[in-house]
Design a protein around this motif. Structure first.
Motif: not given
Lengths: 107, 409
Positions: A38-40, A45-48, B77, B118, B123, B355, B358, B363
């Motif tokens: 849940g990085e972002c 925006a991050c797909a984690t 976060r 973004d 990714p 959070g 970030s 990526h």
């Protein structure tokens, strides 16, 4: 509070009470469940926060669409028909007992 | 930075800070830190309380310092308690203020700004950049491979991220040398006059580019920002500048420092270099582990209300810094934290913070590091630091060596 059951890649199971309206991703990161980065922070925006929704819950949770579906094309672990981003699933009483499986790695 | 206390004249410690929690680690500037910064930050877990109060210096404001992974994870976060407003570490005139965007904008407005850029570093987009980054890496290696030596920081660590940045911004590669000079002058000159002069040049250039992209939109990030409408409203000139400037800073220095740190280590550890060459299928774990042990930045926040963590009572308005490299050496989360172990069980690292704020280039950064390792080691598998080299580190908020002279046969 609705409960969500997270099953890690190695089988470790976590039953977590998640406040109504919080996302499946938030439920995991706020309880230090391994396997969700849940990085972002939920910005799509991050797909984690990739997870696999248990088959039995798919009709209630639904499949990914739009921007989420596009983001899932770039996840590190294999995309399956049950793939969702945890940040896009809002937990509610209707999803009490939801089971999601977590991939081996998010990046 | 402007107008802070003179060296040696410490600001008074606030009354609510217990004396036993005051610890002057002199992070980013002390001699012990600069001798071996990552070793120093790993060892803080044995030397300092998990939350301590740094009295500050000529260059740094007094602030709480967080060493524990869990604490930083929580702070990052919860922007409602720990805001990043006003936290950007760049000198700005208080009478002519501009926000660093999107870092200094908080939810709910933050997302509207970040959504503008973004897609350019998502990714999926980053996957499409792989071939051009690989080509750039090889073009750079072509320029020095036959010489048997290079100054890695100058010849590779700097131009590679600059080239990728120019592509993403849709700025011409012919600006490469100029950007390299600006990045060095602005971030590492250690000279206020040079920094200010370069800041002036950068400002003129960025404003020219902003005008050009306003008239001629393209697919790059500057154009996306110039034409972006967060919440449906166009941005002011000042907002546009703050946004473009932030990408300039964020994109240039962090990957530079990370690559330089990694290549010093590779030069000093031939058997680990061979391990990387021999395990191509493990490259993503290798990148993640190297990012863990060679994290380069810190996250500064300010408390919006009184808050208590680990029994430490912090007050509204206090500054709080997460020492991200130390958090990545937290033995509770990463056992034997100083071992570089490419088969470590995976946990999210804090190299890119976390959070809503970030790192948006996370990526991209991972891709750049991966490609650099693969291409450099493929073409130059054996190298050492030039005999007699003593690695010196830049003081300041991005941790990395000043130069990395390499030699090979």
């Amino acid at each position: 509070m609705p409960a969500v059951i997270y099953i890690e890649h190695d089988g470790t199971q976590h039953q977590v009470e998640v406040p109504d309206g919080d996302s499946v991703m938030q439920g995991a990161v706020n309880n230090m469940v391994n396997g969700v980065a849940g990085e972002c922070g939920g910005g799509l925006a991050c797909a984690t926060c990739h997870c696999y929704v248990d088959e039995a819950w798919m009709d209630r949770v639904g499949t990914a669409t739009g921007a989420e579906s596009e983001m899932l094309e770039a996840t590190f672990s294999e995309r399956k028909p049950t793939s969702r981003l945890g940040c896009q699933i809002a937990v509610s009483e209707a999803l009490d007992g939801l089971v999601v499986r977590l991939p081996e790695t998010q990046y | 930075m402007a107008g802070t206390a003179q060296a040696g004249v410490a600001a008074p410690i606030p009354d609510h800070v217990p004396p036993e929690l005051v610890y002057d680690a002199r992070i980013t500037e002390g001699a012990e830190f600069l001798a071996a910064p990552h070793k120093f930050m790993a060892e803080l877990h044995q030397k300092a309380p998990p939350i301590f109060f740094s009295p500050g210096s000529e260059h740094q404001k007094p602030a709480w310092q967080l060493l524990k992974y869990e604490d930083a994870y929580f702070v990052l976060r919860h922007p409602e308690f720990f805001t990043s407003a006003g936290s950007g570490p760049f000198p700005r005139d208080p009478n002519d203020w501009w926000n660093i965007i999107p870092l200094e904008i908080e939810p709910p407005h933050h997302r509207k700004y970040r959504a503008i850029v973004d897609p350019l570093v998502s990714p999926k987009t980053v996957m499409t950049l792989e071939l051009s980054i690989r080509k750039l890496a090889n073009d750079l290696i072509d320029q020095f491979i036959d010489k048997g030596e290079c100054e890695f920081a100058k010849d590779f660590g700097r131009p590679l991220p600059v080239g990728v940045f120019l592509d993403i911004m849709s700025l011409p590669r012919s600006m490469m040398d100029e950007f390299v000079r600006w990045a060095m002058g602005l971030l590492h000159a250690q000279d206020r006059q040079i920094a200010q002069q370069v800041m002036g040049e950068v400002t003129v250039y960025l404003n020219t580019v902003i005008r050009e992209k306003a008239a001629h939109p393209d697919g790059g990030a500057v154009s996306a920002i110039v034409h972006g409408k967060p919440g449906g409203e166009p941005m002011s000139g000042r907002e546009i500048f703050g946004f473009v400037f932030f990408l300039f800073i964020a994109g240039l220095d962090t990957v530079f420092a990370t690559l330089n740190n990694i290549f010093v280590w590779l030069a000093e550890n031939p058997e680990r270099r061979q391990e990387i060459i021999d395990s191509p299928g493990n490259i993503d774990n290798i990148v993640e582990e190297l990012l863990r042990v060679f994290s380069v930045t810190f996250s500064g926040r300010t408390l919006t209300q009184d808050y208590e963590i680990r029994g430490v009572k912090m007050k509204k308005g206090d500054r709080v810094t997460s020492i991200l490299p130390s958090c990545n050496y937290d033995p509770e989360i990463f056992p034997d934290p100083t071992d570089v172990n490419f088969n470590r069980p995976r946990k999210p690292i804090l190299a890119f913070a976390g959070g809503v704020h970030s790192c948006m280039g996370a990526h991209l950064a991972r891709m750049e590091v991966k490609i650099c390792l693969q291409e450099f080691l493929r073409r130059i598998p054996n190298f050492t630091l030039k005999p007699g080299t003593r690695i010196e580190y830049y003081p300041g908020g991005v941790v990395g060596p000043k130069s990395v002279p390499l030699a090979w046969r």
